[in-house]
Design an enzyme around this catalytic site. Structure first.
Site, PDB file in Angstrom:
ATOM      1  N   LYS A 135     -16.867  81.411  -2.318  1.00 41.60           N
ATOM      2  CA  LYS A 135     -17.826  80.474  -2.931  1.00 41.60           C
ATOM      3  C   LYS A 135     -19.186  81.144  -3.157  1.00 41.60           C
ATOM      4  CE  LYS A 135     -17.221  77.742   0.614  1.00 41.60           C
ATOM      5  NZ  LYS A 135     -16.083  78.425   1.241  1.00 41.60           N
ATOM      6  N   GLY A 143     -20.341  81.032   6.181  1.00 43.80           N
ATOM      7  CA  GLY A 143     -20.753  82.422   5.971  1.00 43.80           C
ATOM      8  C   GLY A 143     -20.389  82.772   4.541  1.00 43.80           C
ATOM      9  N   HIS A 144     -21.372  82.871   3.675  1.00 42.86           N
ATOM     10  CA  HIS A 144     -21.140  83.107   2.248  1.00 42.86           C
ATOM     11  C   HIS A 144     -21.672  84.481   1.870  1.00 42.86           C
ATOM     12  CE1 HIS A 144     -21.215  78.443   1.623  1.00 42.86           C
ATOM     13  NE2 HIS A 144     -20.227  78.854   2.392  1.00 42.86           N
ATOM     14  N   GLN A 200     -17.496  75.425   3.721  1.00 41.08           N
ATOM     15  CA  GLN A 200     -16.121  75.272   4.193  1.00 41.08           C
ATOM     16  C   GLN A 200     -15.197  75.075   2.984  1.00 41.08           C
ATOM     17  OE1 GLN A 200     -18.696  73.227   6.147  1.00 41.08           O
ATOM     18  NE2 GLN A 200     -18.844  75.277   6.967  1.00 41.08           N
ATOM     19  N   ASP A 248     -13.922  80.281   3.017  1.00 37.30           N
ATOM     20  CA  ASP A 248     -13.973  81.718   2.752  1.00 37.30           C
ATOM     21  C   ASP A 248     -13.269  82.117   1.465  1.00 37.30           C
ATOM     22  OD1 ASP A 248     -15.311  81.977   5.183  1.00 37.30           O
ATOM     23  OD2 ASP A 248     -13.441  82.236   6.294  1.00 37.30           O
TER      24      ASP A 248
HETATM   25  P1  GDP Z   1     -17.199  82.028   1.153  1.00 35.17           P
HETATM   26  O1  GDP Z   1     -17.417  81.525   2.524  1.00 35.17           O
HETATM   27  O2  GDP Z   1     -16.295  81.140   0.347  1.00 35.17           O
HETATM   28  O3  GDP Z   1     -18.477  82.319   0.408  1.00 35.17           O
HETATM   29  O4  GDP Z   1     -16.436  83.418   1.292  1.00 35.17           O
HETATM   30  P2  GDP Z   1     -16.769  84.616   2.344  1.00 35.17           P
HETATM   31  O5  GDP Z   1     -17.988  85.309   1.890  1.00 35.17           O
HETATM   32  O6  GDP Z   1     -16.731  84.103   3.736  1.00 35.17           O
HETATM   33  O7  GDP Z   1     -15.477  85.507   2.210  1.00 35.17           O
HETATM   34  C1  GDP Z   1     -15.087  86.058   0.978  1.00 35.17           C
HETATM   35  C2  GDP Z   1     -14.994  87.592   1.131  1.00 35.17           C
HETATM   36  O8  GDP Z   1     -14.314  88.116   0.010  1.00 35.17           O
HETATM   37  C3  GDP Z   1     -16.360  88.274   1.117  1.00 35.17           C
HETATM   38  O9  GDP Z   1     -16.295  89.430   1.904  1.00 35.17           O
HETATM   39  C4  GDP Z   1     -16.556  88.646  -0.352  1.00 35.17           C
HETATM   40  O10 GDP Z   1     -17.427  89.731  -0.554  1.00 35.17           O
HETATM   41  C5  GDP Z   1     -15.144  89.013  -0.712  1.00 35.17           C
HETATM   42  N1  GDP Z   1     -14.776  88.804  -2.126  1.00 35.17           N
HETATM   43  C6  GDP Z   1     -15.084  87.779  -2.945  1.00 35.17           C
HETATM   44  N2  GDP Z   1     -14.461  87.923  -4.124  1.00 35.17           N
HETATM   45  C7  GDP Z   1     -13.728  89.059  -4.046  1.00 35.17           C
HETATM   46  C8  GDP Z   1     -12.842  89.738  -4.945  1.00 35.17           C
HETATM   47  O11 GDP Z   1     -12.573  89.325  -6.056  1.00 35.17           O
HETATM   48  N3  GDP Z   1     -12.250  90.886  -4.467  1.00 35.17           N
HETATM   49  C9  GDP Z   1     -12.514  91.393  -3.229  1.00 35.17           C
HETATM   50  N4  GDP Z   1     -11.902  92.515  -2.858  1.00 35.17           N
HETATM   51  N5  GDP Z   1     -13.345  90.786  -2.378  1.00 35.17           N
HETATM   52  C10 GDP Z   1     -13.941  89.634  -2.777  1.00 35.17           C
HETATM   53  P1  IMO Z   2     -17.350  78.900   4.736  1.00 28.15           P
HETATM   54  O1  IMO Z   2     -18.426  78.006   4.152  1.00 28.15           O
HETATM   55  C1  IMO Z   2     -13.769  79.201   7.212  1.00 28.15           C
HETATM   56  C2  IMO Z   2     -13.455  76.400  10.567  1.00 28.15           C
HETATM   57  C3  IMO Z   2     -13.496  76.985  11.965  1.00 28.15           C
HETATM   58  C4  IMO Z   2     -12.611  75.983  12.691  1.00 28.15           C
HETATM   59  C5  IMO Z   2     -12.981  74.663  12.043  1.00 28.15           C
HETATM   60  C6  IMO Z   2     -14.026  73.857  12.811  1.00 28.15           C
HETATM   61  O2  IMO Z   2     -17.795  80.289   4.995  1.00 28.15           O
HETATM   62  O3  IMO Z   2     -16.110  78.790   3.920  1.00 28.15           O
HETATM   63  P2  IMO Z   2     -16.645  74.129  13.161  1.00 28.15           P
HETATM   64  O4  IMO Z   2     -17.445  75.243  13.753  1.00 28.15           O
HETATM   65  O5  IMO Z   2     -17.012  73.799  11.750  1.00 28.15           O
HETATM   66  O6  IMO Z   2     -16.621  72.910  14.037  1.00 28.15           O
HETATM   67  O7  IMO Z   2     -15.126  74.685  13.162  1.00 28.15           O
HETATM   68  O8  IMO Z   2     -13.495  74.985  10.773  1.00 28.15           O
HETATM   69  N1  IMO Z   2     -14.598  76.764   9.713  1.00 28.15           N
HETATM   70  C7  IMO Z   2     -14.536  77.632   8.708  1.00 28.15           C
HETATM   71  N2  IMO Z   2     -13.513  78.428   8.287  1.00 28.15           N
HETATM   72  N3  IMO Z   2     -14.934  79.200   6.528  1.00 28.15           N
HETATM   73  C8  IMO Z   2     -15.949  78.388   6.916  1.00 28.15           C
HETATM   74  O9  IMO Z   2     -17.089  78.261   6.200  1.00 28.15           O
HETATM   75  C9  IMO Z   2     -15.792  77.600   8.078  1.00 28.15           C
HETATM   76  N4  IMO Z   2     -16.588  76.713   8.728  1.00 28.15           N
HETATM   77  C10 IMO Z   2     -15.844  76.212   9.721  1.00 28.15           C
HETATM   78  O10 IMO Z   2     -12.960  78.297  11.991  1.00 28.15           O
HETATM   79  O11 IMO Z   2     -11.258  76.244  12.401  1.00 28.15           O
HETATM   80 MG    MG Z   3     -17.188  82.178   4.504  1.00 27.20          MG
END
Ligand code: GDP
Ligand code: IMO
Ligand code: MG
Length: 435
Positions: A16, A40-41, A224, A13
């Protein structure tokens, strides 16, 4: 031939999705090499927010080709639903634009049921998985009894699926005392979804090889974060795939070859969903400040499960580790805007173990961190909101200093920082010796 790899430098999270979206403008092909719909991206484009789970975030640019490699685990129901969501948002998703490796493994309803049963059986020691069946699907792969996408193309697929569900029912009942699957229902839901993927299945490794040889540029999106890597992460509180950059080519069926850039995405602080060690974790009001209340879409609540993320200060020891195990050429720092208004900001620079031994690097990897306490460097904060800024020289001095300290502590240049989730909310960082 250009390969760019983007990986998470923390526990996932990191942002990416938004980084891949930015970079996709300059490439023709985008690919995922690991994980499944546990990811979840998020990509934010004006008033549209895309939440991608399986399909690479680069698909949002209409000129790209998207590939899912052999290292990915695919639940056809989740994939079809994501394809439908993207189509409803106006994107073209067809078998010319989206290719799935014949060697990727399937996630079935049995894997999801086993994931839930295993988590329940772990009791207090549960991992906090996303419940998407990831661990059991990779277990079947390693045990050489999994179903792969290529199997969908064979005549005996229905029969093999049925046998797989029956075997899982036996395990669910005998080992976990869990409710058994309704096989009739599972077959009725799952089989048509799996068969619908037939036109998309091919030899992704060969297709990528051909594309690279014809001069196309490839952007590889990790899922991840490297601290969730099966071997190099905080085992057993990890996911079940290789999440590091070194696994990218293997997870796409490509031979060893240089990557032009290996980009690690890190937040300006630290977060984690699920259980496991977290030396710089904070609680109470301090945690609420970093997490947000949930009122903003970017507040720290899981993209896939909606769970509140654990939060803490940026961990420079773990970031150095991420630079090493991924061979990062650069960092992209996200969510800098969240730190505006804090009087001081902290970065862990080393650990002290059992109140005595000092460690600059992890003594035995990221699993054994229960006896360590972080030693922090405290730097001045800044009060200005950053969301409207687009140039390095406009950033407050204190924010510039914080970024320079991260570069020194991590031993890796920060190339860009983001100051909001929107595509445009990004600032190029000049080389430290040129600024
Ligand atoms: P990922 O799994 O690495 O793609 O990240 P996620 O999408 O799960 O979580 C990142 C969260 O941070 C999302 O809600 C993005 O919209 C938000 N985000 C990303 N970059 C920034 C930033 O520079 N500032 C803020 N406020 N939110 C951001
Ligand atoms: P993105 O790509 C954050 C965590 C779960 C748990 C562990 C194992 O959005 O960064 P799993 O379901 O993979 O067997 O769970 O890994 N986890 C993540 N945490 N971002 C993710 O993906 C994750 N994918 C799995 O919360 O701790
Ligand atoms: Mg994510």
């Amino acid at each position: 031939m250009t390969i760019i790899i983007v990986v998470g430098a923390q526990w996932g999270d990191e942002g990416k999705g938004r980084v891949v979206d930015l970079l996709s403008e300059e490439v023709e092909v985008v690919a995922r090499y690991n994980g499944g719909d546990n990811a979840g991206h998020t990509v934010t484009l004006n008033d549209q927010t895309f939440k991608l789970h399986l399909i690479p975030s680069g698909i949002i640019h209409p000129h790209t080709l998207a590939m899912l490699g052999n290292g990915v685990v695919i639940n056809p129901l989740a994939l079809l639903s994501e394809m439908q969501t993207l189509r409803s948002a106006g994107l073209v998703i067809n078998e010319q634009r989206l290719r799935l490796s014949y060697a990727a493994h399937l996630i079935t309803p049995a894997h999801r049921a086993l994931d839930a049963a295993q988590e329940a059986a772990r009791g207090n020691c549960s991992i906090g998985t996303t419940g998407r069946g990831i661990g059991p699907a990779y277990t079947d792969r390693a045990a050489r009894q999994g179903l792969r996408l290529g199997d969908i193309l064979k005549n005996d697929f229905e029969q093999r699926l049925q046998q797989h569900l029956q075997a899982a029912n036996h395990t669910l009942q005998a080992l976990y005392g869990a409710a058994h699957l309704d096989i009739h229902q599972a077959m009725a839901d799952y089989l048509p979804a799996a068969l619908a993927l037939r036109p998309y299945i091919g030899d992704v490794g060969q297709e990528l090889h051909n594309l690279l040889r014809s001069g196309k540029r490839l952007l590889i999106e990790g899922a991840q974060g490297c601290l969730l890597d099966l071997d190099l992460g905080s085992y057993p509180y990890v996911t079940s795939s290789c999440t590091t950059a070194a696994g990218a080519l293997a997870g796409l069926g490509l031979g060893l070859q240089p990557a032009e850039r290996v980009i690690g995405v890190t937040k300006a602080f630290q977060t984690r969903v699920g259980a496991g060690p977290f030396p710089t974790e904070v609680f109470g009001a301090e945690a609420e400040r970093l997490r947000g209340s949930g009122a903003n879409p970017w507040d720290e609540f899981g993209t896939t499960t909606g769970r509140a993320r654990r939060v803490g200060w940026l961990d420079g020891v773990l970031l150095r580790y991420a630079v090493r195990i991924n061979g990062l050429t650069e960092l992209i720092l996200t969510k800098l805007d969240i730190l505006s208004g804090l009087e001081t900001v902290r970065i862990a620079t080393s650990y002290v173990e059992n109140l005595t031994a000092r460690h600059e690097t992890l003594p035995l990897g990221p699993s054994n961190l229960s006896n360590v306490a972080p030693i922090y460097e405290e730097v001045p904060g800044w009060s200005e909101p950053l969301g409207a800024l687009r140039h390095w020289q406009d950033l407050p001095q204190a924010a510039q200093h914080f970024i320079r300290r991260i570069e020194t502590i991590a031993g890796c240049p920060v190339r860009q920082v983001s100051v909001g989730p929107e595509r445009s909310q990004i600032i190029d960082v000049p080389n430290a010796n040129e600024a």
